[in-house]
Design a protein around this motif. Structure first.
Motif, PDB file in Angstrom:
ATOM      1  N   GLN A  52      74.437 -47.298  45.433  1.00 24.42           N
ATOM      2  CA  GLN A  52      73.766 -48.165  44.465  1.00 24.42           C
ATOM      3  C   GLN A  52      73.203 -49.403  45.167  1.00 24.42           C
ATOM      4  N   SER A  53      71.886 -49.478  45.242  1.00 22.97           N
ATOM      5  CA  SER A  53      71.207 -50.600  45.870  1.00 22.97           C
ATOM      6  C   SER A  53      70.574 -51.465  44.785  1.00 22.97           C
ATOM      7  N   SER A  54      69.452 -52.105  45.107  1.00 21.73           N
ATOM      8  CA  SER A  54      68.786 -52.999  44.155  1.00 21.73           C
ATOM      9  C   SER A  54      67.393 -53.315  44.678  1.00 21.73           C
ATOM     10  N   HIS A  55      66.502 -53.634  43.764  1.00 27.12           N
ATOM     11  CA  HIS A  55      65.181 -54.092  44.195  1.00 27.12           C
ATOM     12  C   HIS A  55      65.284 -55.366  45.020  1.00 27.12           C
ATOM     13  N   VAL A  56      66.324 -56.183  44.775  1.00 24.71           N
ATOM     14  CA  VAL A  56      66.458 -57.434  45.524  1.00 24.71           C
ATOM     15  C   VAL A  56      66.826 -57.188  46.985  1.00 24.71           C
ATOM     16  N   ALA A  57      67.157 -55.942  47.328  1.00 30.68           N
ATOM     17  CA  ALA A  57      67.465 -55.594  48.719  1.00 30.68           C
ATOM     18  C   ALA A  57      66.214 -55.391  49.556  1.00 30.68           C
ATOM     19  N   SER A  58      65.076 -55.201  48.903  1.00 29.25           N
ATOM     20  CA  SER A  58      63.831 -54.897  49.606  1.00 29.25           C
ATOM     21  C   SER A  58      63.253 -56.140  50.277  1.00 29.25           C
ATOM     22  N   LEU A  59      63.155 -56.107  51.592  1.00 22.41           N
ATOM     23  CA  LEU A  59      62.558 -57.232  52.311  1.00 22.41           C
ATOM     24  C   LEU A  59      61.066 -57.338  52.003  1.00 22.41           C
ATOM     25  N   GLY A 114      70.116 -32.503  59.285  1.00 21.34           N
ATOM     26  CA  GLY A 114      70.433 -31.157  59.749  1.00 21.34           C
ATOM     27  C   GLY A 114      71.676 -30.571  59.102  1.00 21.34           C
ATOM     28  N   THR A 115      72.353 -31.361  58.264  1.00 21.39           N
ATOM     29  CA  THR A 115      73.494 -30.875  57.490  1.00 21.39           C
ATOM     30  C   THR A 115      73.079 -30.789  56.026  1.00 21.39           C
ATOM     31  N   PRO A 116      73.882 -30.155  55.188  1.00 23.91           N
ATOM     32  CA  PRO A 116      73.528 -30.091  53.761  1.00 23.91           C
ATOM     33  C   PRO A 116      73.681 -31.428  53.042  1.00 23.91           C
ATOM     34  N   VAL A 117      74.325 -32.414  53.680  1.00 23.28           N
ATOM     35  CA  VAL A 117      74.593 -33.691  53.003  1.00 23.28           C
ATOM     36  C   VAL A 117      73.314 -34.511  52.887  1.00 23.28           C
ATOM     37  N   LYS A 118      72.973 -34.884  51.672  1.00 19.05           N
ATOM     38  CA  LYS A 118      71.838 -35.785  51.439  1.00 19.05           C
ATOM     39  C   LYS A 118      72.372 -37.109  50.911  1.00 19.05           C
ATOM     40  N   ILE A 119      71.858 -38.210  51.459  1.00 21.12           N
ATOM     41  CA  ILE A 119      72.303 -39.537  51.057  1.00 21.12           C
ATOM     42  C   ILE A 119      71.099 -40.410  50.755  1.00 21.12           C
ATOM     43  N   ASN A 120      71.105 -41.033  49.600  1.00 20.41           N
ATOM     44  CA  ASN A 120      69.982 -41.862  49.185  1.00 20.41           C
ATOM     45  C   ASN A 120      70.484 -43.101  48.456  1.00 20.41           C
ATOM     46  N   LEU A 121      69.561 -44.025  48.245  1.00 13.00           N
ATOM     47  CA  LEU A 121      69.836 -45.291  47.586  1.00 13.00           C
ATOM     48  C   LEU A 121      69.110 -45.364  46.247  1.00 13.00           C
ATOM     49  N   ALA A 122      69.811 -45.860  45.233  1.00 10.54           N
ATOM     50  CA  ALA A 122      69.234 -45.992  43.895  1.00 10.54           C
ATOM     51  C   ALA A 122      69.074 -47.458  43.519  1.00 10.54           C
ATOM     52  N   CYS A 123      67.922 -47.782  42.941  1.00 16.48           N
ATOM     53  CA  CYS A 123      67.678 -49.116  42.386  1.00 16.48           C
ATOM     54  C   CYS A 123      67.693 -48.992  40.870  1.00 16.48           C
ATOM     55  N   PRO A 124      68.726 -49.491  40.217  1.00 14.52           N
ATOM     56  CA  PRO A 124      68.837 -49.282  38.765  1.00 14.52           C
ATOM     57  C   PRO A 124      67.940 -50.173  37.926  1.00 14.52           C
TER      58      PRO A 124
END
Length: 241
Positions: A140-147, A184-194
């Motif tokens: 869980q990220s945020s729009h305020v994280a965007s430089l 290269g692995t099945p694991v996908k990791i992403n960030l969400a801005c709610p």
């Protein structure tokens, strides 16, 4: 080993985390409600079960090694694996939050939960996620994280932030490194801005509901195998870094 899709949502006893748990549970998944507060955790599990969700409580303090290790053991005993991890737990820290007013103690506390806590939980759960055919991690990220947004003239990001906003930028950077390691692995990791959601974290001053804020995380938790990894997203799509 459970045949249901198994998810764990941290900070799931209220707000966006509770709505993420509800959204994943509505898919027929078994959802672990990770939370420190026992009563709030039990109340959340009861509320989800009343709505038909296969929910179970997971005592979890993301700042405590022993608590996180115990949570991993609980999930393993219950299901034998983990399919989706949503790192939602976070704190805003003390206010005012301007850099000139932030104390080292406050900065450490915010980073401990918002960044180190995510690393601690992710590393503890990765062995279980690797047992899944379609493992997904959502941070869980945020729009305020965007430089980019922070340096855009006229952008309204709620004022100056010396701890919370930089902690989310830090989390973005760490997540990119996980994506590189897990390529290269099945694991996908992403960030969400709610988005700017009315929750306890901001004194309920947000302009959208927790249910709205949960949508991006639920979408990223259900990505197909050809979906992205290492990205920053909101409901509209990719968010600039």
């Amino acid at each position: 080993m459970s045949e249901r899709t198994i998810a764990l949502v941290t900070g799931a006893n209220k707000g966006i985390g509770l709505e993420i748990a509800a959204g994943l549970g509505a898919l027929g998944w078994s959802v672990g409600v990770g939370a420190r507060d026992e009563q709030r955790r039990e109340d959340a599990v009861a509320k989800l079960r009343a709505a038909g969700v296969d929910a179970f409580g997971v005592p979890l303090d993301v700042t405590d090694d022993a608590s996180v290790a115990a949570a991993a053991s609980l999930v393993e005993e219950r299901a034998g694996r983990l399919d989706v991890l949503v790192n939602n737990a976070g704190i805003a820290g003390a206010w005012p939050d301007e850099p000139s007013a932030v104390t080292p103690e406050n900065l450490r506390a915010v980073v401990e939960t918002n960044v180190i806590g995510v690393v601690r939980v992710t590393n503890a759960m990765l062995p279980l996620l690797r047992r899944s055919a379609h493992p997904r991690i959502v941070n869980q990220s945020s729009h305020v994280a965007s430089l980019t947004l922070q340096t855009t003239p006229g952008a309204d990001l709620g004022g100056v932030s010396g701890a919370y906003s930089p902690s989310k930028t830090f989390l973005n950077a760490v997540t990119v490194q996980y994506a590189k390691e897990l390529a290269g692995t099945p694991v996908k990791i992403n960030l969400a801005c709610p988005g700017y959601v009315a929750t306890e974290l901001n004194g309920f001053h947000g302009t959208s509901t927790p249910a709205d804020g949960a949508k991006t995380a639920v979408r990223l938790a259900t990505l197909p195998d050809d979906g992205p990894s290492g990205g920053l997203f909101d409901d509209a799509g990719p968010v600039p870094w």
